[in-house]
Motif scaffolding. Structure first.
Motif, mmCIF file in Angstrom:
data_model
loop_
_atom_site.group_PDB
_atom_site.id
_atom_site.type_symbol
_atom_site.label_atom_id
_atom_site.label_comp_id
_atom_site.label_asym_id
_atom_site.label_seq_id
_atom_site.Cartn_x
_atom_site.Cartn_y
_atom_site.Cartn_z
ATOM 1 N N GLY A 120 0.816 -1.216 0.000
ATOM 2 C CA GLY A 120 0.000 0.000 0.000
ATOM 3 C C GLY A 120 0.843 1.257 0.000
ATOM 4 N N VAL A 121 0.307 2.305 0.594
ATOM 5 C CA VAL A 121 0.936 3.629 0.548
ATOM 6 C C VAL A 121 1.416 4.037 1.929
ATOM 7 C CG1 VAL A 121 0.609 6.034 -0.149
ATOM 8 C CG2 VAL A 121 -0.749 4.222 -1.233
ATOM 9 N N GLU A 122 2.672 4.481 2.024
ATOM 10 C CA GLU A 122 3.208 5.021 3.276
ATOM 11 C C GLU A 122 3.088 6.538 3.263
ATOM 12 O OE1 GLU A 122 6.884 2.435 4.678
ATOM 13 O OE2 GLU A 122 7.051 2.837 2.538
ATOM 14 N N GLU A 123 3.301 7.166 4.431
ATOM 15 C CA GLU A 123 3.385 8.627 4.494
ATOM 16 C C GLU A 123 4.495 9.076 3.552
ATOM 17 O OE1 GLU A 123 1.444 10.586 6.087
ATOM 18 O OE2 GLU A 123 0.802 9.740 8.005
ATOM 19 N N VAL A 124 4.351 10.281 2.984
ATOM 20 C CA VAL A 124 5.326 10.775 1.999
ATOM 21 C C VAL A 124 6.764 10.774 2.540
ATOM 22 C CG1 VAL A 124 6.014 12.795 0.639
ATOM 23 C CG2 VAL A 124 3.614 12.070 0.682
ATOM 24 N N PRO A 125 7.018 11.319 3.764
ATOM 25 C CA PRO A 125 8.415 11.297 4.251
ATOM 26 C C PRO A 125 8.952 9.876 4.417
ATOM 27 C CG PRO A 125 7.075 12.794 5.569
ATOM 28 C CD PRO A 125 6.123 12.019 4.710
ATOM 29 N N ALA A 126 8.081 8.941 4.754
ATOM 30 C CA ALA A 126 8.520 7.541 4.897
ATOM 31 C C ALA A 126 8.887 6.956 3.530
ATOM 32 C CB ALA A 126 7.427 6.711 5.560
ATOM 33 N N MET A 127 8.151 7.340 2.506
ATOM 34 C CA MET A 127 8.484 6.865 1.152
ATOM 35 C C MET A 127 9.849 7.403 0.730
ATOM 36 S SD MET A 127 5.009 6.770 -1.142
ATOM 37 C CE MET A 127 4.056 8.235 -0.760
ATOM 38 N N LEU A 128 10.090 8.691 1.022
ATOM 39 C CA LEU A 128 11.383 9.290 0.641
ATOM 40 C C LEU A 128 12.516 8.658 1.439
ATOM 41 C CD1 LEU A 128 10.348 13.053 0.323
ATOM 42 C CD2 LEU A 128 10.464 11.308 -1.470
ATOM 43 N N SER A 129 12.268 8.421 2.728
ATOM 44 C CA SER A 129 13.268 7.766 3.584
ATOM 45 C C SER A 129 13.614 6.380 3.068
ATOM 46 C CB SER A 129 12.681 7.589 4.987
ATOM 47 O OG SER A 129 13.283 8.439 5.872
ATOM 48 N N ARG A 130 12.604 5.663 2.645
ATOM 49 C CA ARG A 130 12.804 4.306 2.123
ATOM 50 C C ARG A 130 13.720 4.330 0.898
ATOM 51 N NH1 ARG A 130 10.546 -0.344 2.685
ATOM 52 N NH2 ARG A 130 8.876 0.353 4.068
ATOM 53 N N LEU A 131 13.512 5.322 0.022
ATOM 54 C CA LEU A 131 14.367 5.450 -1.161
ATOM 55 C C LEU A 131 15.803 5.755 -0.743
ATOM 56 C CD1 LEU A 131 11.908 7.491 -3.405
ATOM 57 C CD2 LEU A 131 12.691 5.151 -3.839
ATOM 58 N N LEU A 132 15.973 6.635 0.252
ATOM 59 C CA LEU A 132 17.316 6.977 0.722
ATOM 60 C C LEU A 132 18.028 5.748 1.285
ATOM 61 C CD1 LEU A 132 16.703 10.447 2.424
ATOM 62 C CD2 LEU A 132 18.120 9.990 0.407
ATOM 63 N N GLU A 133 17.287 4.906 2.000
ATOM 64 C CA GLU A 133 17.902 3.704 2.565
ATOM 65 C C GLU A 133 18.338 2.739 1.460
ATOM 66 O OE1 GLU A 133 15.101 2.338 5.550
ATOM 67 O OE2 GLU A 133 15.412 4.201 6.678
ATOM 68 N N ALA A 134 17.551 2.650 0.419
ATOM 69 C CA ALA A 134 17.933 1.797 -0.714
ATOM 70 C C ALA A 134 19.203 2.335 -1.381
ATOM 71 C CB ALA A 134 16.791 1.713 -1.723
ATOM 72 N N HIS A 135 19.252 3.670 -1.536
ATOM 73 C CA HIS A 135 20.472 4.274 -2.095
ATOM 74 C C HIS A 135 21.686 3.936 -1.244
ATOM 75 C CE1 HIS A 135 19.184 6.704 -5.467
ATOM 76 N NE2 HIS A 135 18.186 7.212 -4.784
ATOM 77 N N GLU A 136 21.528 4.008 0.069
ATOM 78 C CA GLU A 136 22.687 3.782 0.942
ATOM 79 C C GLU A 136 23.165 2.335 0.870
ATOM 80 O OE1 GLU A 136 22.440 5.001 5.106
ATOM 81 O OE2 GLU A 136 24.537 5.621 4.939
ATOM 82 N N ILE A 137 22.231 1.404 0.748
ATOM 83 C CA ILE A 137 22.612 -0.005 0.578
ATOM 84 C C ILE A 137 23.460 -0.155 -0.696
ATOM 85 C CG2 ILE A 137 21.693 -2.292 -0.032
ATOM 86 C CD1 ILE A 137 19.312 -1.607 1.880
ATOM 87 N N ILE A 138 23.007 0.472 -1.781
ATOM 88 C CA ILE A 138 23.721 0.373 -3.055
ATOM 89 C C ILE A 138 25.085 1.065 -2.966
ATOM 90 C CG2 ILE A 138 23.695 1.187 -5.459
ATOM 91 C CD1 ILE A 138 20.629 0.669 -5.414
ATOM 92 N N LEU A 139 25.129 2.221 -2.326
ATOM 93 C CA LEU A 139 26.390 2.971 -2.228
ATOM 94 C C LEU A 139 27.427 2.212 -1.411
ATOM 95 C CD1 LEU A 139 25.031 6.607 -1.906
ATOM 96 C CD2 LEU A 139 26.630 5.762 -3.652
ATOM 97 N N THR A 140 27.016 1.687 -0.263
ATOM 98 C CA THR A 140 27.955 0.960 0.603
ATOM 99 C C THR A 140 28.502 -0.269 -0.126
ATOM 100 O OG1 THR A 140 26.694 1.693 2.519
ATOM 101 C CG2 THR A 140 28.205 -0.144 2.864
ATOM 102 N N ASP A 141 27.600 -1.010 -0.745
ATOM 103 C CA ASP A 141 27.994 -2.229 -1.453
ATOM 104 C C ASP A 141 28.876 -1.902 -2.667
ATOM 105 O OD1 ASP A 141 27.866 -5.053 -1.994
ATOM 106 O OD2 ASP A 141 26.455 -4.582 -3.610
ATOM 107 N N SER A 142 28.514 -0.840 -3.403
ATOM 108 C CA SER A 142 29.260 -0.492 -4.623
ATOM 109 C C SER A 142 30.669 0.002 -4.301
ATOM 110 C CB SER A 142 28.520 0.594 -5.413
ATOM 111 O OG SER A 142 27.289 0.104 -5.873
ATOM 112 N N ARG A 143 30.812 0.779 -3.217
ATOM 113 C CA ARG A 143 32.152 1.252 -2.844
ATOM 114 C C ARG A 143 33.046 0.088 -2.458
ATOM 115 N NH1 ARG A 143 29.788 5.168 0.113
ATOM 116 N NH2 ARG A 143 29.340 7.015 -1.121
ATOM 117 N N ASP A 144 32.484 -0.850 -1.685
ATOM 118 C CA ASP A 144 33.265 -2.026 -1.294
ATOM 119 C C ASP A 144 33.648 -2.833 -2.545
ATOM 120 O OD1 ASP A 144 34.143 -3.994 0.893
ATOM 121 O OD2 ASP A 144 32.882 -5.247 -0.399
ATOM 122 N N ALA A 145 32.667 -3.041 -3.436
ATOM 123 C CA ALA A 145 32.934 -3.816 -4.657
ATOM 124 C C ALA A 145 33.965 -3.107 -5.533
ATOM 125 C CB ALA A 145 31.628 -4.033 -5.431
ATOM 126 N N ALA A 146 33.857 -1.783 -5.645
ATOM 127 C CA ALA A 146 34.777 -1.021 -6.508
ATOM 128 C C ALA A 146 36.223 -1.220 -6.063
ATOM 129 C CB ALA A 146 34.402 0.458 -6.501
#
Ligand code: FE2
Length: 188
Positions: A120-146
């Motif tokens: 379903g739908v979360e509050e708008v700030p929660a949706m934005l926070s969720r996207l930021l957390e996904a970015h951080e997972i990718i950034l942490t993993d990508s830096r280690d992989a790089a």
């Protein structure tokens, strides 16, 4: 009328798998089998996470609401398009290394480290926070992989991760995070 003049397509064909996921073919790249195998595996993790982030951006582009609906609706779609471009670059790097890129969304779901959102739908700030957390997972993993692929001599994969994946994700984090700053709309 013989078979030679028959232009009927050969439908409903089935065959065995000719390359298994998690393997790399030998290509004359001047990179060892182990280096290509390692890079392909790390890239597939980034690829799975990026496909999920792309889907999350589209989901939240659709579900967005509120006073800043239009601005966020457009921004999230722009970020989705940029993530979609990354998906293709990362997938084709896996193929370039002789590997098999993860493609089917059901396979992607098995591999990704990004948590599943509610249907379903979360509050708008929660949706934005969720996207930021996904970015951080990718950034942490990508830096280690790089760092690790560079140690194995795979500068091409290092460059893709640093110049494309990391820089794009960092910039998108900035644009998103600014929407979570509580600023007065009218009165200072
Ligand atoms: Fe749209």
């Amino acid at each position: 009328m013989g078979a030679m003049t028959n232009s009927q397509p050969l439908l409903h064909q089935h065959g065995r798998e000719i390359q298994q996921f998690g393997t790399v073919r030998q290509l004359p790249l001047g990179l060892s089998h182990d280096a290509r195998l390692y890079s392909a595996q790390r890239l597939n993790q980034v690829l799975a996470n990026t496909q999920i982030l792309y889907a999350l951006y589209k989901k939240h582009h659709w579900l967005m609401r509120g006073a800043t609906f239009y601005q966020l609706h457009l921004l999230l779609d722009k970020h989705a398009e940029e993530q979609e471009a990354l998906i293709d670059k990362v997938a084709e790097r896996v193929q370039t290394l002789g590997g098999v890129a993860v493609g089917d969304p059901r396979h992607v779901a098995e591999i990704t480290a990004v948590p599943r959102p509610p249907d379903g739908v979360e509050e708008v700030p929660a949706m934005l926070s969720r996207l930021l957390e996904a970015h951080e997972i990718i950034l942490t993993d990508s830096r280690d992989a790089a760092g690790r692929v560079a140690d194995l001599g795979d500068d091409g994969t290092n460059d893709l991760l640093v110049s494309d994946v990391i820089r794009t994700n960092e910039l998108q984090v900035w644009f998103l995070a600014e929407h979570l700053v509580e600023t007065p709309l009218v009165r200072a």
